[in-house]
Design a protein around this motif. Structure first.
Motif, short mmCIF file in Angstrom:
data_model
loop_
_atom_site.label_atom_id
_atom_site.label_comp_id
_atom_site.label_asym_id
_atom_site.label_seq_id
_atom_site.Cartn_x
_atom_site.Cartn_y
_atom_site.Cartn_z
N LEU A 8 0.83 -1.21 0.00
CA LEU A 8 0.00 0.00 0.00
C LEU A 8 0.86 1.26 0.00
N ARG A 9 1.94 1.25 0.77
CA ARG A 9 2.84 2.39 0.78
C ARG A 9 3.47 2.60 -0.60
N ALA A 10 3.85 1.49 -1.24
CA ALA A 10 4.53 1.58 -2.53
C ALA A 10 3.63 2.16 -3.61
N VAL A 11 2.34 1.83 -3.56
CA VAL A 11 1.42 2.30 -4.60
C VAL A 11 0.67 3.57 -4.19
N GLY A 12 0.93 4.04 -2.98
CA GLY A 12 0.31 5.28 -2.53
C GLY A 12 -1.16 5.17 -2.25
N LYS A 13 -1.61 4.01 -1.80
CA LYS A 13 -3.02 3.82 -1.47
C LYS A 13 -3.23 3.82 0.04
N ARG A 14 -4.44 4.19 0.43
CA ARG A 14 -4.82 4.12 1.83
C ARG A 14 -5.93 3.09 1.98
N ARG A 15 -5.73 2.12 2.83
CA ARG A 15 -6.74 1.11 3.12
C ARG A 15 -6.62 0.73 4.60
N PRO A 16 -7.73 0.65 5.31
CA PRO A 16 -7.67 0.02 6.63
C PRO A 16 -7.28 -1.45 6.46
N VAL A 17 -6.39 -1.93 7.30
CA VAL A 17 -5.95 -3.33 7.25
C VAL A 17 -6.42 -4.01 8.52
N LEU A 18 -7.34 -4.97 8.37
CA LEU A 18 -7.91 -5.66 9.52
C LEU A 18 -7.54 -7.13 9.48
N GLY A 19 -7.03 -7.61 10.58
CA GLY A 19 -6.68 -9.02 10.67
C GLY A 19 -7.89 -9.89 10.94
N VAL A 20 -7.93 -11.04 10.29
CA VAL A 20 -9.03 -12.00 10.45
C VAL A 20 -8.41 -13.37 10.70
N ARG A 21 -8.78 -13.99 11.80
CA ARG A 21 -8.26 -15.33 12.09
C ARG A 21 -9.16 -16.35 11.39
N LEU A 22 -8.57 -17.09 10.47
CA LEU A 22 -9.33 -18.05 9.68
C LEU A 22 -9.12 -19.46 10.21
N PRO A 23 -10.18 -20.28 10.21
CA PRO A 23 -10.08 -21.64 10.75
C PRO A 23 -9.53 -22.62 9.70
N GLY A 24 -9.32 -23.85 10.14
CA GLY A 24 -8.97 -24.91 9.22
C GLY A 24 -7.50 -25.31 9.30
N ARG A 25 -7.22 -26.52 8.76
CA ARG A 25 -5.87 -27.07 8.80
C ARG A 25 -4.88 -26.24 8.00
N LEU A 26 -5.34 -25.71 6.87
CA LEU A 26 -4.44 -24.93 6.02
C LEU A 26 -3.91 -23.72 6.77
N PHE A 27 -4.80 -22.93 7.35
CA PHE A 27 -4.35 -21.71 8.01
C PHE A 27 -3.62 -22.02 9.32
N ALA A 28 -3.93 -23.14 9.95
CA ALA A 28 -3.16 -23.56 11.12
C ALA A 28 -1.71 -23.84 10.72
N ALA A 29 -1.53 -24.52 9.57
CA ALA A 29 -0.18 -24.82 9.09
C ALA A 29 0.57 -23.55 8.71
N LEU A 30 -0.14 -22.61 8.10
CA LEU A 30 0.50 -21.35 7.72
C LEU A 30 0.90 -20.53 8.94
#
Length: 248
Positions: free
Chosen positions: A199-221
């Motif tokens: 976002l800094r590189a392209v000069g955009k403004r966006r709120p960035v909100l974290g979301v905890r996602l369930p499942g084996r894939l995101f647990a491994a990540l």
């Protein structure tokens, strides 16, 4: 003169490998892809493969596709042709974490590794972390909406594709090494940090909100499945890459 064949020679990685091999001199370098003028090959059917591999001593296998099971089919055709042609060294680019992260594409890549290990050919397998280009794709995708919803706890270790190409070329010009040391980028970044850098590189403004996602894939990540911090030997950072990429 060593004859070296590069599959996926027009792809993101393959073209850098070919450039470096040709610059090193003293080799016949064959660019193999479906769009190649001199060596048009369809790895999924094997069409044109025997002629392309004939006389080759080394193969650098960069071709890949996310289509289910296609990489395994391509690898079987390539291995059969390599054995028939007496290829002495097969070099394969793989991905860090394919044995830890439950993705179908990763399971296929792991099976390709096993096929190569059991092929009877001299081989070298290099696992690398995600290229900067893929990390940039993630960042763009996550910031399309007015609010960037980003999976929390997910970390990447992006690496410059040309640095991976340099390592592959060095391995290809050496003797078969089995599983080479992994190659990771110089820094571990959370997805949130990666998105904010973009976002800094392209000069955009966006709120960035974290979301905890369930499942084996995101647990491994979240557990660091894509990381190899003990092999953080790359030099180019994502910030440097994205700064140049958005300026083009």
């Amino acid at each position: 003169m060593t004859t070296i064949l590069v599959t996926g020679g027009t792809g993101t990685l393959g073209r850098f490998v070919i450039e470096r091999l040709r610059a090193s001199g003293g080799h016949e370098v064959r660019e193999l892809s479906r769009r190649s003028v001199q060596y048009p090959v369809d790895l999924l059917t094997g069409a044109g493969l025997a002629d392309a591999v004939a006389g080759a001593e080394v193969i650098v296998h960069c071709a890949t596709t996310p289509k289910g099971g296609a990489d395994e089919t391509a690898a079987r055709h390539l291995i059969d042709a390599a054995r028939a042609a007496g290829v002495r060294h097969l070099v394969y680019i793989s991905i860090v974490g394919i044995d830890r992260v439950p993705l179908g594409y990763y399971r296929t890549k792991l099976q390709v590794e096993r096929l190569i290990e059991e092929s009877g050919l001299g081989f070298t397998i290099l696992r690398a972390t995600q290229f900067h280009e893929l990390a940039l794709t993630f960042a763009r995708g996550l910031t399309k909406l007015p609010v960037a919803l980003v999976p929390t706890g997910v970390r990447l270790q992006p690496v410059a594709v040309d640095e991976v190409a340099a390592r592959l070329v060095a391995l290809a010009l050496g003797e078969p090494a089995g599983h080479a040391e992994e190659l990771g980028g110089p820094e571990v970044l959370s997805l949130e940090a990666l998105v904010r850098t973009y976002l800094r590189a392209v000069g955009k403004r966006r709120p960035v909100l974290g979301v905890r996602l369930p499942g084996r894939l995101f647990a491994a990540l979240r557990a660091g499945g894509l990381l190899t911090p003990e092999h953080a030997v790359g030099e180019g950072t994502f910030g440097e890459f994205v700064g140049g990429a958005v300026g083009r």
